[in-house]
Write an enzyme that holds these catalytic residues in place. Structure first.
Site, short mmCIF file in Angstrom:
data_model
loop_
_atom_site.label_atom_id
_atom_site.label_comp_id
_atom_site.label_asym_id
_atom_site.label_seq_id
_atom_site.Cartn_x
_atom_site.Cartn_y
_atom_site.Cartn_z
N GLY A 14 0.87 -1.27 -0.08
CA GLY A 14 0.13 0.03 0.08
C GLY A 14 0.73 1.36 0.13
O GLY A 14 0.75 2.05 0.62
N ARG A 17 0.30 5.68 -1.73
CA ARG A 17 -0.23 6.94 -1.40
C ARG A 17 -0.12 7.02 0.16
O ARG A 17 0.16 5.92 0.70
CB ARG A 17 -1.36 7.35 -1.62
CG ARG A 17 -2.44 6.40 -1.52
CD ARG A 17 -4.13 7.07 -1.66
NE ARG A 17 -4.70 6.27 -2.87
CZ ARG A 17 -5.43 6.67 -3.75
NH1 ARG A 17 -5.46 7.95 -3.98
NH2 ARG A 17 -6.16 5.87 -4.71
N SER A 146 -4.72 -0.18 13.79
CA SER A 146 -5.90 1.00 13.85
C SER A 146 -6.35 1.05 15.13
O SER A 146 -6.69 0.37 15.83
CB SER A 146 -7.17 1.07 12.94
OG SER A 146 -8.03 2.12 12.89
N TYR A 160 -13.93 -3.91 9.82
CA TYR A 160 -12.76 -3.30 9.42
C TYR A 160 -11.84 -3.20 10.92
O TYR A 160 -10.91 -3.55 11.30
CB TYR A 160 -12.92 -1.80 9.08
CG TYR A 160 -11.60 -1.09 9.05
CD1 TYR A 160 -10.49 -1.21 8.04
CD2 TYR A 160 -11.45 -0.03 9.95
CE1 TYR A 160 -9.48 -0.53 8.25
CE2 TYR A 160 -10.08 0.81 10.05
CZ TYR A 160 -9.43 0.56 9.04
OH TYR A 160 -8.13 1.24 9.35
#
Ligand SMILES: NC(=O)c1ccc[n+]([C@@H]2O[C@H](COP(=O)([O-])OP(=O)(O)OC[C@H]3O[C@@H](n4cnc5c(N)ncnc54)[C@H](OP(=O)(O)O)[C@@H]3O)[C@@H](O)[C@H]2O)c1
Length: 254
Positions: A14, A17, A146, A160
């Protein structure tokens, strides 16, 4: 930082960006010799990362794969087998919410894609890369989880969050299994980073409310995340194993 990264080879998933791109460039600036830059849809971004990596003095190679499917994971593994001889550093960064949806409207197909991209890919890419690191007598792996893993996720982002919680657990288990073999595994856990992720999945009102509740008074940047990843790759963190560093400006203190 010393020249400890000279002659090292890294792979960042990934890296077209956001946090991944900033990390690929930071690794190159730190002296890494070659960076494998993985991307999926944003070829132009991956090319820009490659240009920045080269400008920083390293070489790079682009690898494309959709990590929401097993087929895409295996494609990337095949590419890594070609490109990862001598790999020292793996950054499992690729991830996305894909789509917000509440429990009662959550399709099974979306569950599988979110879990495959955010959790399954981390496990199987690591499994594929570790033999290369062992031949190299060690390595470093940094996973990107996260804040959602701790909070359960914002509205419509529960699966998620569950996938990221799986990554936090894998980080500990992998660290325990791989530390005796000379491989260190840790993770960073971003809070809210002001980048494409939120252009796609949040709105300004949501972001402003996070800033208001953040002691540091701002959202995170890609570079805030990349700097912590570089620390976890470096000798300065040599005795840190299986930890997840929370990077959220004090929004959520563990
Ligand atoms: N931004 C935040 O606030 C935040 C907070 C907590 C955790 N994170 C985590 O941080 C990591 C990096 O995200 P970011 O903030 O840098 O977001 P981003 O700017 O949207 O970048 C996401 C990266 O993941 C790749 N990716 C997305 N879907 C993919 C797919 N189907 N297959 C393969 N790769 C895919 C993208 O590739 P393409 O663009 O080439 O498709 C891109 O390079 C993710 O794991 C994310 O979950 C971010």
């Amino acid at each position: 930082m010393s020249n400890e990264f000279v002659n090292k080879k890294a792979c960042v998933t990934g890296a077209s960006r956001g946090i991944g791109a900033a990390t690929a460039v930071a690794l190159a600036r730190s002296g890494v010799q070659q960076v494998v830059i993985h991307y999926h849809s944003h070829r132009k971004g991956a090319e820009q990362t490659l240009a920045a990596v080269r400008e920083a003095g390293a070489d790079g190679v682009l690898v494309c794969a959709d990590l929401t499917t097993s087929c895409g994971i295996h494609c990337l593994i095949q590419e890594l087998d070609k490109n990862c001889q001598g790999l020292d550093i793996l950054i499992n960064n690729a991830g996305a919410l894909i789509q917000r949806a509440p429990l009662l409207d959550y399709p099974e197909e979306l569950f599988d894609r979110v879990m495959t991209l955010n959790a399954k890919s981390v496990w199987f890419l690591t499994k594929a890369v570790v033999p290369h690191m062992l031949r190299n007598s060690g390595g470093v792996i940094v996973n990107v989880t996260s804040i959602a893993a701790r909070t359960g996720g914002s509205i419509g982002a529960v699966v998620y969050a569950a996938a990221k919680a799986a990554v936090s657990a894998m980080t500990k288990g992998m660290a325990r299994e791989l530390a005796p073999k000379g491989i260190r595994v840790n993770a960073i856990s971003p809070g809210t980073v002001d980048n494409h992720f939120h252009e796609a999945f949040s709105n300004r009102k949501m972001l402003d409310s996070v800033v208001a509740a953040t002691p540091a008074g701002r959202l995170g940047t890609d570079e805030d995340m990349a700097d912590a990843i570089i620390f976890l790759c470096s000798q300065a963190s040599r005795y840190i194993h299986g930890q997840t560093i929370e990077l959220n400006g004090g929004f959520y203190m563990v």
